[in-house]
Design an enzyme around this catalytic site. Structure first.
Site, PDB file in Angstrom:
ATOM      1  CG  ASP A  15      -1.773   1.218   1.371  1.00  0.00           C
ATOM      2  OD1 ASP A  15      -2.351   1.635   0.347  1.00  0.00           O
ATOM      3  OD2 ASP A  15      -1.877   1.789   2.473  1.00  0.00           O
ATOM      4  N   GLY A  48      -2.439   9.360  -3.251  1.00  0.00           N
ATOM      5  CA  GLY A  48      -3.713   9.839  -3.805  1.00  0.00           C
ATOM      6  C   GLY A  48      -3.657  11.209  -4.451  1.00  0.00           C
ATOM      7  CB  CYS A  78      -3.057   0.728  -2.431  1.00  0.00           C
ATOM      8  SG  CYS A  78      -2.983   2.484  -2.759  1.00  0.00           S
ATOM      9  CB  THR A  80      -4.488   5.300  -4.810  1.00  0.00           C
ATOM     10  OG1 THR A  80      -5.490   5.784  -3.906  1.00  0.00           O
ATOM     11  CG2 THR A  80      -3.918   6.450  -5.594  1.00  0.00           C
ATOM     12  CB  CYS A 187      -9.139   5.122   0.605  1.00  0.00           C
ATOM     13  SG  CYS A 187      -7.490   5.406   1.290  1.00  0.00           S
TER      14      CYS A 187
HETATM   15  N1  DGL Z   1      -4.640   3.496   0.903  1.00  0.00           N
HETATM   16  C1  DGL Z   1      -4.719   4.033  -0.396  1.00  0.00           C
HETATM   17  C2  DGL Z   1      -5.986   3.566  -1.142  1.00  0.00           C
HETATM   18  O1  DGL Z   1      -6.566   2.543  -0.838  1.00  0.00           O
HETATM   19  C3  DGL Z   1      -4.491   5.503  -0.641  1.00  0.00           C
HETATM   20  C4  DGL Z   1      -3.887   6.432   0.341  1.00  0.00           C
HETATM   21  C5  DGL Z   1      -2.998   7.490  -0.276  1.00  0.00           C
HETATM   22  O2  DGL Z   1      -3.452   8.563  -0.723  1.00  0.00           O
HETATM   23  O3  DGL Z   1      -1.803   7.237  -0.321  1.00  0.00           O
HETATM   24  O4  DGL Z   1      -6.394   4.202  -2.084  1.00  0.00           O
END
Ligand code: DGL
Length: 256
Positions: A15, A48, A78, A80, A187
């Site tokens: 992640d 993000g 993740c 993103t 997220c």
């Molecule tokens: N944990 C990430 C997701 O599931 C994003 C967090 C970030 O902006 O780094 O999208």
């Protein structure tokens, strides 16, 4: 490599930081005999608000490290990084690469013709992958998109105990969410707020994709599952985050 060795190889997860620990927890529950290596890229967090090429290159470097560690599959824990890089990574590595997406279909199935909000990062909400999801499942339902960067930062900064800051952030984002019946937590960092959200808004459903991802991983690996492992190894691009990684996992043990 023999079949036996492949079965005993670890599964890698990564992640942009610590959010994917919520996916790690779910996968360990679903597949308790698997060895898991979790890589958090906290040094480069957040993803993000970065551009797609940067996220793709960061994700590629992490996948290289996990593939070199002998992983038999990689979970992009993740949303993103999945939006920015999943097809690229799948074309480069000869092992299953499992991605994540906001659980819009689950929300629509449970709340037909009701109001839904999707909380995610700016990049996830702007990418084509999310547009495709909307075209498929969100055409007949009012869906409000809410980027929630502060919810990523509060986890990374070890501030989940700071209820004043947490509540202010959650209430601020809820005010932008169009009075929803369901909120999709799109997220992986946001899953850490589930319990508090349910306390503040008992009438709203909060839906995430972690369970579905863990189940899907089990299906993809059917036939090459381990029956003798169960270890979890934490790695992070910021070595100072390893203690917090373990504490966040324990927090999920206590609350879920
Ligand atoms: N944990 C990430 C997701 O599931 C994003 C967090 C970030 O902006 O780094 O999208």
């Amino acid at each position: 490599m023999t079949e036996r060795n492949r079965k005993q190889d670890p599964i890698g997860l990564f992640d942009s930081g610590l959010g994917g620990i919520s996916v790690l927890h779910e996968i360990h529950k679903e597949l308790p005999s698997e060895d898991l290596i979790y890589f958090g890229d906290s040094l480069n967090n957040p993803y993000g608000t970065k551009d797609k090429d940067t996220i793709r290159d960061l994700s590629d470097a992490i996948c290289r490290q996990l593939a070199d560690a002998g992983c038999k599959a990689i979970v992009i824990a993740c949303n993103t990084a999945t939006s920015a890089a999943a097809p690229y990574l799948r074309a480069r590595y000869g092992i299953p690469i499992i991605g994540m997406e906001p659980a819009l279909k689950v929300a629509v199935d449970q709340h037909t013709n009701r109001r839904i909000a999707v909380w995610a990062t700016d990049l996830t909400l702007k990418e084509k992958k999310f547009q495709d999801l909307m075209d498929k499942w969100g055409r007949d339902v009012p869906v409000t998109r809410v980027p929630c960067p502060d919810l990523v930062q509060l986890v990374e900064q070890d501030r989940l105990q700071d209820l004043e800051a947490v509540d202010a952030a959650l209430q601020g984002y809820m005010a932008l969410s169009g009075d929803p019946d369901a909120v999709v937590l799109g997220c992986t960092h946001f899953v850490f707020y589930r319990q508090r959200l349910q306390e503040l808004y008992p009438e709203i459903s909060f839906i995430d994709g972690n369970c579905g991802t863990a189940r899907h991983l089990g299906e993809v690996l059917a036939g090459s599952l381990n029956d003798a492992g169960g270890k979890i190894e934490y790695r992070n691009s910021d070595g100072n985050k390893l203690g917090l990684s373990r504490r966040l996992y324990e927090r999920l043990e206590d609350t879920q």
